[in-house]
Motif scaffolding. Structure first.
Motif, short mmCIF file in Angstrom:
data_model
loop_
_atom_site.label_atom_id
_atom_site.label_comp_id
_atom_site.label_asym_id
_atom_site.label_seq_id
_atom_site.Cartn_x
_atom_site.Cartn_y
_atom_site.Cartn_z
N THR A 42 0.85 -1.19 0.00
CA THR A 42 0.00 0.00 0.00
C THR A 42 0.88 1.24 0.00
O THR A 42 2.01 1.23 0.51
N ARG A 50 0.35 5.63 0.37
CA ARG A 50 -0.48 6.83 0.51
C ARG A 50 0.42 8.05 0.43
O ARG A 50 1.43 8.13 1.14
N ASN A 84 0.56 12.38 0.25
CA ASN A 84 -0.07 13.71 0.34
C ASN A 84 0.69 14.60 -0.62
O ASN A 84 1.71 15.18 -0.29
N THR A 121 -4.41 14.02 -2.61
CA THR A 121 -3.86 12.83 -1.98
C THR A 121 -4.09 11.62 -2.90
O THR A 121 -5.07 11.59 -3.65
N THR A 122 -3.19 10.67 -2.82
CA THR A 122 -3.26 9.46 -3.64
C THR A 122 -3.12 8.24 -2.75
O THR A 122 -2.28 8.23 -1.84
N SER A 123 -3.93 7.22 -3.01
CA SER A 123 -3.84 5.95 -2.29
C SER A 123 -3.75 4.82 -3.31
O SER A 123 -4.48 4.81 -4.31
#
Length: 1004
Positions: free
Chosen positions: A762, A764, A766, A776-778
């Motif tokens: 994973t 994440r 900012n 923001t990206t996840s």
């Protein structure tokens, strides 16, 4: 003092009702009566807290070195009574804490700044306890209401698709009320129905076993699921527990993961009303590319030529009976409609610091893409009340949710007809508007509109949590829960589905009926103790579970009616059959505990265990013990990294433990009997339904995990990498028996071991953040492998042609396709045993893995002033079966790709020669083709799973907020798969729908 506190705690049992009603009638009191002046020197200070653009509700404002605290309301406003020399502390998750001296001011407006690092302080729900994100030793994935609210979906599993590593969810059908499949870290059990996770709603177990019946819910690939009753709009968060550390405390029910659903609760502040209304449309995501009339008739004529036979009188499509120039796109005609979707939600919430409440309601409707007036209705309400006593020692929470579904659908899916009907088939209606039977030359597909499926489901879930703090750190608590679900399903098979020329009367009409009721209760008393020990901290938890679940089922059928108007009246049937009538009681008892110790916020060890007892096992096997150990090292708190300018967070964690499974149904260890239903000499006899086996025991899953979590530059970049390995043994399956025994299977433990191993990643980030713009990206990515490690005696067992050692459970044993023989024009296959012929099982030995190789999602969230854009791409690397269409040349439409066929000696096409079915060798070759690796193709896809655009209208009044929203689900799909929707695994059923909705949110 203790006696005085306890009395106030008991009084809290009736405080919520009086105090909640008082607040509801006088909203202003919710923010003005929390604190009273205790001296003439104190004054009231008020203000607004924002993030630079929008107000922030729920910000905690406390007075330094005092217990006094309030929270901002929905408009970000607050009022607090302080002295002029006091210091106010403003705290909010995701933002930096601010300290501001009062300094005699009466108005203090605050702009808070985002702080990614503080996200590590967010509390994660781990079931019986909560833990800070930075301190958890287990693997837990989470989505919140912010993720859910952007999705126009009605099933709770749909909200999680593509958003969580290690969680693979597939939609079974696009018909409203249909099911989803979920696998958390792969398939552990050989039994297909033994891989469901445990669902808990506010701590109350929610049984996911089917409530449908395969004779009533024929519109779906599988019987209906109770999970459709859960309303996503009422959910605050969903946590998925995956590894042993997180799931072992749930013992026998945690082998396949745990889904924790937390519903929305009331919040302190002024009374707030929220109304959301939306409307939209749904259409099929992708159609198959089928032949047009010219291509189809050319295929048919060539098939007759190849077979060397003339047209028969019943070959209406090609012998001139039907119009040779007519063309109908049956996919557009039968499944190409537009489903109308409406959704309405309303909520009221508010309260004081001591008591908060929430009341909400919702109503959803969705029509069908099929012809006809079919509709799915779903509505419900939710109530929540929280209260704590004046001394903050006693707390009570009560939540209740009631949901109702009313589903009216055709009894059969039109997808198969839409793909197979000849393109020059007659019109659906004649000149009088009646169903056109074209002189008995075809079965009009709309005949099935007269056969209907109806379902009504009512579901109640209620829970209450009472807790009392005996002394500092010592807490007693008890959870009480109750569920009650009832469903009634009917399917009609009236005589009107047949051509009137056949003179089939209502004496042949039938009704199938399913009445299923399920209720359960649970009580879980607990005690916990927290103690600071120098640089260390010790958390202890002990508790027990007492659960009872009762399920009653009544399946009936009726045949022979004097009129189809009476078909829903079972008493009007001439012949009534009771197909099944039973009541099962499941009893469960357990004791569980947790020991957690952390030293200097660097080293953490977490021990969990559970002693389970289940009524599903025989004497001597009813109890089993499960447990796990989890450890973590927060190396970013070590001296050599404490002041690092680029590593803001670092943690290594690992866990190992065992969980179990008792998902085998009830009374499997007993000799059971049922009535024969046959009257003999005035008595109805009994017959055995199951063989006795009291020796089978618990299925066991051993879980191992190691993970690394890293945060860079104040957690602006945060990433995790988790490796896991699960080994499930002592498999609970029905071992097949010879027919001479009178039974097909006997429940037993199979000495087979299944392994799931994978890597979850994973990320994440900012990317940008200021007062006007944030981004923001996840990202999540899962590589998973499933393998059958051992199976003693597999070669001689009934599973010998289903599984292979060192191969996944989800495999297809297929023939090896060689291509089209350029001389004969027929498909050819590898003769494995070299006996000169293709036979089963000798030559059907190639194993093809149908599990996803990898899957994941990419989400971006952007905000520019009052605009918000959120979109998610889901991707899956997988193989899937092509849609089986039968041999080309028969009276059934085919994919346009089959125009590339063999015509003459020397041709090397993709497909064999056409046949009407008169060429036995060609028909056999096509049969083998559908069971060969040629029928399995790349079904990988990238899908714009969800996109949401919203705009907060600038209002001159601070009293009302208005947000306009545009949302879509399954908007775009990129794939090489040619047979419809690539996610889909059930041929002949409606694929998922593409949905677009527009709505408005009002808050005042």
């Amino acid at each position: 003092m203790k006696t005085f506190s306890l009395n106030k705690g008991l009084a809290g049992l009736w405080y919520p009702f009086i105090f909640g009603f008082y607040l509801f009638c006088t909203p202003a009191l919710a923010r003005n009566t929390l604190f009273f002046s205790v001296s003439q020197q104190q004054t009231q200070v008020h203000g607004i807290v924002t993030d630079g653009t929008l107000p922030l509700p729920g910000v905690s404002i406390s007075v330094k070195n005092q217990k006094k605290a309030v929270a901002t309301d929905f408009d970000g406003k607050f009022t607090i009574t302080v002295s002029s020399h006091d210091i106010l502390i403003f705290t909010y998750i995701g933002f930096k804490t601010i300290e501001i001296p009062v300094a005699g001011r009466l108005v203090i407006n605050v702009q808070m700044k985002e702080d990614a690092t503080s996200l590590q302080e967010v509390k994660i729900n781990a079931g019986y306890y909560s833990v800070k994100e930075s301190e958890r030793t287990g693997s837990i994935a989470k989505i919140t209401s912010k993720d859910i609210e952007t999705q126009p979906v009605t099933n709770v599993l749909a909200t999680m698709q593509g958003r969580m590593a290690g969680v693979n969810i597939t939609q079974n059908t696009g018909v409203p009320g249909g099911n989803f499949d979920i696998k958390i870290r792969g398939q552990n059990s050989i039994r297909v129905d033994g891989n469901a996770p445990l669902y808990l709603i506010d701590g109350v177990p929610y049984a996911s076993e089917t409530i449908g019946y395969n004779q009533t819910s024929t519109i779906y690939p599988s019987p209906t699921s109770p999970l459709n009753s859960i309303n996503p709009d009422t959910i605050e968060s969903i946590e998925i527990l995956k590894d042993a550390d997180a799931t072992a405390i749930y013992g026998s029910r945690g082998a396949n993961g745990v889904v924790l659903i937390t519903t929305k609760k009331g919040k302190a502040g002024k009374t707030t009303f929220t109304v959301t209304a939306s409307t939209g449309a749904g259409t099929v995501t992708k159609f198959m590319k089928l032949m047009n009339t010219e291509q189809y008739l050319a295929m048919r004529r060539e098939a007759f030529k190849n077979d060397g036979i003339p047209y028969n009188s019943w070959d209406y499509d090609v012998n001139g009976t039907w119009d040779q120039n007519r063309y109908t796109d049956w996919q557009k005609e039968l499944i190409g409609g537009t489903a109308s979707i409406t959704d309405l939600q309303a909520a009221i919430s508010g309260g004081s610091e001591k008591t908060q409440f929430l009341i909400s309601g919702n109503y959803h409707t969705q029509s069908s893409v099929f012809p006809g007036d079919f509709i799915y209705k779903k509505g419900g309400s939710q109530f929540n009340l929280n209260h704590r006593s004046e001394d903050n020692k006693f707390r009570v929470t009560f939540s209740a949710g009631y949901n109702s579904q009313n589903n009216d659908q055709p009894a059969f899916d039109f997808t198969y007809d839409a793909r197979s009907l000849p393109p020059n088939a007659p019109a659906l209606y004649d000149s009088n508007g009646e169903l056109n039977w074209e002189n008995g030359t075809w079965d009009n597909p709309l005949r099935n509109l007269n056969a209907e499926f109806e379902s009504k489901t009512n579901d109640l879930i209620a829970n209450s949590v009472l807790s009392y703090e005996i002394s500092s750190g010592l807490l007693i608590k008890s959870n009480f829960g109750y569920t009650d679900l009832s469903t009634v399903e009917t399917r009609t098979a009236p005589s009107s589905v047949y051509n009137p020329a056949y003179n089939i009367s209502s004496a042949n009409s039938s009704l199938y009926l399913n009445n299923t009721d399920r209720s359960s209760w649970i009580i879980e008393p607990q005690i916990s103790w927290t103690k600071e020990l120098g640089l260390g901290k010790l958390d202890l938890l002990a508790g027990s579970t007492f659960q009872n679940q009762t399920t009653t089922r009544l399946f009936q059928s009726g045949t022979g009616y004097s009129s189809n108007s009476l078909i829903y009246n079972l008493a009007s049937a001439k012949y009534i059959n009771v197909l099944l009538n039973d009541e099962t009681i499941y009893k469960y008892q357990a004791f569980f505990g947790r020991i957690n110790y952390s030293f200097d916020k660097r080293y953490i060890i977490n021990l969990t265990g559970r002693r389970d007892g289940s009524s599903r096992f025989g004497p001597g096997n009813q109890f089993a013990t499960f447990g796990a150990v989890g450890v973590a090292w927060l190396f970013s708190n070590e001296n050599f990294l404490k002041n690092s300018s680029w590593i803001s967070f670092g943690k290594l964690r690992s866990s190992y433990g065992t969980t179990g499974s008792d998902q085998i149904g009830d009374y499997q260890f007993l000799n059971t009997y049922t009535t024969t239903g046959i009257n003999y000499g005035g008595n109805v006899g009994l017959e055995p339904t199951r063989l006795y086996n009291a020796d089978f025991g618990w299925e066991t899953n051993k879980k191992l995990e190691a993970a690394l979590e890293l945060g860079f530059f104040h957690d602006k970049i945060f990433t995790t990498a988790s490796w896991y390995q699960n080994k499930s043994s002592n498999q609970l399956v029905g071992v097949p028996l010879p027919g001479t025994t009178g039974f097909t299977v006997i429940q037993s433990n199979l000495n087979a071991e299944v392994q799931n191993r994978g890597l979850e990643l994973t990320l994440r980030t900012n990317n940008f953040s200021n007062a006007n713009f944030s981004w923001t990206t996840s990202f999540n990515l899962t590589f998973a492998k499933n393998k059958l490690l051992s199976f003693p005696g597999l070669e001689s067992s009934p599973y010998s042609q289903k599984y292979r050692l060192d191969k996944p459970l989800n495999i297809e044993l297929v023939y090896e396709y060689k291509g089209v023989n350029s001389q004969t024009g027929l498909y050819e296959f590898e003769d494995i045993n070299k006996d000169g012929k293709i036979t089963f099982p000798e030559d059907r030995q190639k194993a093809v893995d149908l599990n996803p190789k990898y899957y994941g999602g990419l989400q971006n969230q952007l905000r520019y002033k009052n605009w918000n854009l959120d979109f998610l791409f889901q991707f899956v690397k997988q193989k899937n079966r092509i849609n089986p269409m039968g041999f080309a040349g028969q009276m059934s439409n085919q994919p346009v790709s089959k125009t590339d066929r063999w015509q003459a000696v020397g041709d090397i096409p993709a497909y064999q020669l056409y046949t009407t079915g008169n060429n036995n060798e060609s028909v056999t070759a096509d049969y083998l083709y559908d069971r060969s690796d040629a029928s399995i193709t790349d079904a990988s896809f990238i899908r714009l799973k969800n996109i949401s655009l919203s705009y907060l209208l600038p209002m001159h009044s601070n009293v009302v907020q208005c947000k306009i929203m545009l949302q879509s689900q399954n908007l775009l799909t990129f794939t090489k798969y040619k047979d419809g929707d690539p996610e889909f695994t059930s041929s002949g059923f409606l694929p998922p729908l593409k949905v677009i909705t527009a709505g408005v949110l009002l808050t005042f």
